[in-house]
Design a protein around this motif. Sequence first.
Motif, PDB file in Angstrom:
ATOM      1  N   ALA A 174      21.251  -7.036 -21.434  1.00 28.55           N
ATOM      2  CA  ALA A 174      20.816  -5.850 -22.165  1.00 28.55           C
ATOM      3  C   ALA A 174      19.379  -5.973 -22.653  1.00 28.55           C
ATOM      4  O   ALA A 174      18.876  -5.069 -23.323  1.00 28.55           O
ATOM      5  N   ASP A 175      18.707  -7.062 -22.314  1.00 33.27           N
ATOM      6  CA  ASP A 175      17.328  -7.290 -22.732  1.00 33.27           C
ATOM      7  C   ASP A 175      16.389  -6.904 -21.588  1.00 33.27           C
ATOM      8  O   ASP A 175      16.340  -7.599 -20.570  1.00 33.27           O
ATOM      9  N   PRO A 176      15.631  -5.828 -21.703  1.00 34.52           N
ATOM     10  CA  PRO A 176      14.757  -5.404 -20.600  1.00 34.52           C
ATOM     11  C   PRO A 176      13.575  -6.324 -20.369  1.00 34.52           C
ATOM     12  O   PRO A 176      12.873  -6.184 -19.360  1.00 34.52           O
ATOM     13  N   ARG A 177      13.338  -7.282 -21.258  1.00 28.45           N
ATOM     14  CA  ARG A 177      12.224  -8.213 -21.058  1.00 28.45           C
ATOM     15  C   ARG A 177      12.541  -9.278 -20.018  1.00 28.45           C
ATOM     16  O   ARG A 177      11.642 -10.004 -19.588  1.00 28.45           O
ATOM     17  N   GLU A 178      13.790  -9.372 -19.612  1.00 24.87           N
ATOM     18  CA  GLU A 178      14.189 -10.392 -18.651  1.00 24.87           C
ATOM     19  C   GLU A 178      14.069  -9.870 -17.221  1.00 24.87           C
ATOM     20  O   GLU A 178      13.987  -8.668 -16.979  1.00 24.87           O
ATOM     21  N   ASP A 179      14.066 -10.826 -16.285  1.00 18.44           N
ATOM     22  CA  ASP A 179      14.083 -10.471 -14.870  1.00 18.44           C
ATOM     23  C   ASP A 179      15.421  -9.844 -14.517  1.00 18.44           C
ATOM     24  O   ASP A 179      16.483 -10.330 -14.928  1.00 18.44           O
ATOM     25  N   MET A 180      15.373  -8.782 -13.751  1.00 17.29           N
ATOM     26  CA  MET A 180      16.580  -8.119 -13.276  1.00 17.29           C
ATOM     27  C   MET A 180      16.346  -7.619 -11.861  1.00 17.29           C
ATOM     28  O   MET A 180      15.247  -7.160 -11.533  1.00 17.29           O
ATOM     29  N   GLN A 181      17.370  -7.699 -11.060  1.00 11.57           N
ATOM     30  CA  GLN A 181      17.283  -7.200  -9.686  1.00 11.57           C
ATOM     31  C   GLN A 181      18.099  -5.920  -9.564  1.00 11.57           C
ATOM     32  O   GLN A 181      19.224  -5.836 -10.046  1.00 11.57           O
ATOM     33  N   THR A 182      17.520  -4.920  -8.929  1.00 13.94           N
ATOM     34  CA  THR A 182      18.203  -3.655  -8.722  1.00 13.94           C
ATOM     35  C   THR A 182      18.842  -3.625  -7.338  1.00 13.94           C
ATOM     36  O   THR A 182      18.617  -4.516  -6.513  1.00 13.94           O
ATOM     37  N   MET A 183      19.616  -2.595  -7.084  1.00 13.18           N
ATOM     38  CA  MET A 183      20.260  -2.471  -5.781  1.00 13.18           C
ATOM     39  C   MET A 183      19.238  -2.290  -4.667  1.00 13.18           C
ATOM     40  O   MET A 183      19.330  -2.912  -3.607  1.00 13.18           O
ATOM     41  N   THR A 184      18.249  -1.433  -4.911  1.00  7.32           N
ATOM     42  CA  THR A 184      17.223  -1.232  -3.887  1.00  7.32           C
ATOM     43  C   THR A 184      16.374  -2.490  -3.711  1.00  7.32           C
ATOM     44  O   THR A 184      15.961  -2.817  -2.593  1.00  7.32           O
ATOM     45  N   GLY A 185      16.090  -3.188  -4.816  1.00  6.45           N
ATOM     46  CA  GLY A 185      15.342  -4.432  -4.700  1.00  6.45           C
ATOM     47  C   GLY A 185      16.097  -5.495  -3.929  1.00  6.45           C
ATOM     48  O   GLY A 185      15.514  -6.256  -3.149  1.00  6.45           O
TER      49      GLY A 185
END
Length: 310
Positions: A250-261
């Motif tokens: 829930a922290d947007p400062r972290e790395d996250m991968q999306t489906m398109t990515g």
Amino acid sequence: MSTISSTGAGPPFGAGLPAAPDLRKKARPLETVIRTILMVSAFLSVAITVGIIFALIRPVIDFFAEVPFGDFFATEGTHAVLPLVGGTLMTTVIALLVAVPLGLGAAMYLSEYASRRARRVLKPTVELLAGVPSVVYGFFALSFVTPTLLQDILSLEVGFTNALSAGLVLGVMVIPTVASLSEDALTAVPQSMRQGSMAMGANRMQTTLRVVLPAALSGVAAAVVLGMSRAVGETMIVTLASGNLKNLSADPREDMQTMTGFIATTAGGENAVGSTSYNELFAVGMLLFLLTLVINVISIALVRRFRQVY
């Protein structure tokens, strides 16, 4: 002065003038051609959609023959898709928080406050943002938003890639979609409604917020949902700026991968056709397709629910 009686033997009214051409006979072949072109375009769109579905079904079936549903719709694991869904929703929500206020504000200014001269200059300028390639937005997020805006100005502890930077830039890219469609919806509201509101003593701001905006709610809702679809399906910005780590946080400062990515980084030609990793791309693509379809269905329902006919 001589007159011609209605029963006289004089020449009929309009005698000697050339007969009016029968426009229907000349326009009919052209109308047939145009109708045929429109019909073919409509059926072609449906056929392409059906073709996409059929192209996805077989690899998806093969994937779930090897990987259980529980392992796919899980929060952790090699094939877990929920972290990808979480990353997609995170960047989309951030993008909407940027695009909806700015896009709707720009639409209200262009529709209700700007002069004709200002509208002729500002509206094309806003729409120019839609013509910027998404890969340029991605590099803008890496070279300016993250190091300058987030780290230097706001003093946030973020890494080189993070969901916050990707969402902010994604919102900038969606602004033209929300602004242009919302401005068209606001402009379509009859001028008589504005005049009636001002005649009752309301100022321009009250008229805009309490009369014009509610009257154009269906068009505004469609613009927002279309912008959401645009954000969900964006690839290059999130691929470059959001990160490649499956992270349900829930922290947007972290790395996250999306489906398109995930699809963009995994589909690099190293996965053998028919392998589990290859079929997984189609499973994620099918889920993304269904998610976008649900958003579009919601958009149609909102438009029909709040549509007003003048």
